[in-house]
Design an enzyme around this catalytic site. Structure first.
Site, short mmCIF file in Angstrom:
data_model
loop_
_atom_site.label_atom_id
_atom_site.label_comp_id
_atom_site.label_asym_id
_atom_site.label_seq_id
_atom_site.Cartn_x
_atom_site.Cartn_y
_atom_site.Cartn_z
N ASP A 111 -7.40 -6.96 4.26
CA ASP A 111 -7.11 -6.41 2.93
C ASP A 111 -8.44 -6.08 2.26
O ASP A 111 -9.49 -6.60 2.66
CB ASP A 111 -6.31 -7.41 2.07
N ASN A 131 -0.32 -1.04 7.42
CA ASN A 131 0.57 -1.13 6.26
C ASN A 131 -0.10 -0.74 4.94
O ASN A 131 0.58 -0.33 4.01
CB ASN A 131 1.08 -2.59 6.19
N TYR A 170 1.71 11.31 -1.79
CA TYR A 170 2.41 10.21 -1.12
C TYR A 170 3.40 10.79 -0.11
O TYR A 170 3.42 10.39 1.06
CB TYR A 170 3.13 9.35 -2.17
N LYS A 224 3.03 10.35 3.94
CA LYS A 224 4.01 9.55 4.68
C LYS A 224 4.75 10.40 5.72
O LYS A 224 5.12 9.89 6.78
CB LYS A 224 4.98 8.88 3.71
N ILE A 230 11.45 -1.42 -2.17
CA ILE A 230 11.30 -2.84 -1.87
C ILE A 230 10.60 -3.52 -3.05
O ILE A 230 9.62 -2.97 -3.59
CB ILE A 230 10.42 -3.03 -0.59
N THR A 243 8.06 -5.19 -4.62
CA THR A 243 6.66 -5.59 -4.39
C THR A 243 5.85 -5.20 -5.63
O THR A 243 6.31 -4.41 -6.45
CB THR A 243 6.05 -4.84 -3.18
P1 NAD Z 1 1.36 -3.67 -2.45
O1 NAD Z 1 0.64 -2.88 -3.49
O2 NAD Z 1 2.20 -4.82 -2.86
O3 NAD Z 1 0.33 -4.15 -1.34
C1 NAD Z 1 -0.62 -3.28 -0.83
C2 NAD Z 1 -1.79 -4.09 -0.32
O4 NAD Z 1 -2.72 -3.16 0.22
C3 NAD Z 1 -2.53 -4.89 -1.39
O5 NAD Z 1 -2.78 -6.21 -0.94
C4 NAD Z 1 -3.83 -4.12 -1.59
O6 NAD Z 1 -4.93 -4.96 -1.96
C5 NAD Z 1 -4.03 -3.52 -0.21
N1 NAD Z 1 -4.89 -2.34 -0.24
C6 NAD Z 1 -4.94 -1.38 -1.19
N2 NAD Z 1 -5.88 -0.50 -0.88
C7 NAD Z 1 -6.45 -0.91 0.28
C8 NAD Z 1 -7.49 -0.42 1.09
N3 NAD Z 1 -8.17 0.68 0.76
N4 NAD Z 1 -7.80 -1.10 2.21
C9 NAD Z 1 -7.14 -2.23 2.54
N5 NAD Z 1 -6.15 -2.75 1.81
C10 NAD Z 1 -5.81 -2.09 0.69
O7 NAD Z 1 2.24 -2.58 -1.67
P2 NAD Z 1 3.60 -2.69 -0.83
O8 NAD Z 1 4.73 -2.26 -1.71
O9 NAD Z 1 3.68 -3.97 -0.10
O10 NAD Z 1 3.38 -1.49 0.18
C11 NAD Z 1 2.89 -1.66 1.49
C12 NAD Z 1 3.17 -0.40 2.29
O11 NAD Z 1 4.57 -0.14 2.28
C13 NAD Z 1 2.50 0.85 1.75
O12 NAD Z 1 2.06 1.65 2.82
C14 NAD Z 1 3.62 1.54 1.00
O13 NAD Z 1 3.45 2.94 0.91
C15 NAD Z 1 4.80 1.19 1.88
N6 NAD Z 1 6.08 1.31 1.20
C16 NAD Z 1 6.39 0.51 0.14
C17 NAD Z 1 7.62 0.66 -0.47
C18 NAD Z 1 8.05 -0.19 -1.64
O14 NAD Z 1 9.09 0.08 -2.21
N7 NAD Z 1 7.31 -1.21 -2.01
C19 NAD Z 1 8.53 1.61 -0.01
C20 NAD Z 1 8.18 2.41 1.08
C21 NAD Z 1 6.94 2.24 1.68
#
Ligand code: NAD
Length: 250
Positions: free
Chosen positions: A37, A90, A156, A160, A189, A191
């Site tokens: 991270d 991720n 985005y 994706k 989700i 988060t």
């Molecule tokens: P989140 O914001 O809760 O967590 C993301 C994590 O990535 C954080 O810990 C952050 O510090 C880290 N991060 C950010 N920039 C970074 C970088 N440059 N290098 C390394 N780490 C970095 O997000 P989430 O909701 O858990 O999303 C995770 C993945 O799931 C993403 O790719 C997101 O697009 C995808 N996603 C999420 C959802 C949703 O509804 N939450 C839906 C579809 C897809």
């Protein structure tokens, strides 16, 4: 028997949300986990959660949007555990919410740098190592917005969609080398990323639009990712699998 016993796995963006749930699930299923991270504190927290439950993990700070940091991350995995079997790419961001004509080039570039270029860099160095190991499984975290628009998030949506194309290319190129590559498309989700981008009313509206009538939980994505990471999915490669409570089915 745990389904990824003694495998070596890396998860980017594992300090929060979906990535953290995946790292915890990997460890529960027997893997040695490298939690990556950009945020030290959150990454170390994930490691503590894993260790407190009897699992094995280390934290490596890495900015996924930078090619050299992806290379150093794979080097660190190999230095500690000697190989790399599983990688979940991720880390991702939403970017500002505005229509395409109002998006500034630098805002676009920032989202693409992490959500698309970052996945390419990660895969590139992971593939080099997995070839040396004699195989592996890569899971790229896409989105339901890999197949339908997210209005006001053009970078985005584009990033994706592109991740799914990259995933298919890797699957086609590396299948005979015993390396599989799949993409998972989460719906909405619960988060920190979601709460940063949508207020409670918007979240409720989204939940009520899906047949399951709620948002997803990070653990529900982690279970699918862990299955795809394991030999249980040995005939599955080049797939884009959504987990969205039926949101895009209607
Ligand atoms: P989140 O914001 O809760 O967590 C993301 C994590 O990535 C954080 O810990 C952050 O510090 C880290 N991060 C950010 N920039 C970074 C970088 N440059 N290098 C390394 N780490 C970095 O997000 P989430 O909701 O858990 O999303 C995770 C993945 O799931 C993403 O790719 C997101 O697009 C995808 N996603 C999420 C959802 C949703 O509804 N939450 C839906 C579809 C897809």
């Amino acid at each position: 028997m745990s389904i990824i016993e003694n495998k070596v796995a890396v998860v980017s963006g594992a300090g929060s949300g979906i990535g953290r749930a995946i790292a915890i699930n990997y460890a529960k299923e027997g893997a040695k986990v490298v939690v990556a991270d950009i945020n030290d504190e959150h990454g170390e927290e994930t490691v503590s959660l894993i260790k407190n439950s009897g699992g094995e993990a280390i934290f490596v700070k890495a900015d996924s949007s930078k090619a050299d940091e992806n290379k150093k991350l794979v080097d660190a995995v190999v230095e500690k555990y000697g190989r790399l079997d599983i990688a979940c790419n991720n880390a991702g961001m939403g970017g500002p919410a505005k229509p395409t004509g109002k998006y500034e080039p630098e805002e676009w570039d920032k989202v693409i740098a992490l959500n698309l270029n970052g996945v390419f860099y990660a895969c590139k160095y992971q593939l080099e190592q997995m070839e040396k190991n004699g195989g592996g499984s890569i899971i790229n975290i896409a989105s339901i917005h890999s197949q339908v628009a997210a209005p006001n998030s053009p970078a985005y949506t584009a990033s994706k969609h592109a991740v799914v194309g990259l995933t298919k290319n890797i699957a086609a190129e590396y299948a005979t080398k015993n390396i599989r590559c799949n993409a998972v498309g989460p719906g909405y989700i619960e988060t920190p990323l979601l709460s940063a981008n949508l207020d409670k009313a918007a979240q409720d509206a989204i939940a009520s639009k899906s047949p399951i009538n709620r948002l997803g939980k990070p653990e529900e994505i982690a279970d699918l990712v862990t299955f795809l990471s394991s030999d249980k999915s040995s005939f599955t490669t080049g797939s884009y699998i959504i987990a969205d409570g039926g949101y895009t089915a209607i």
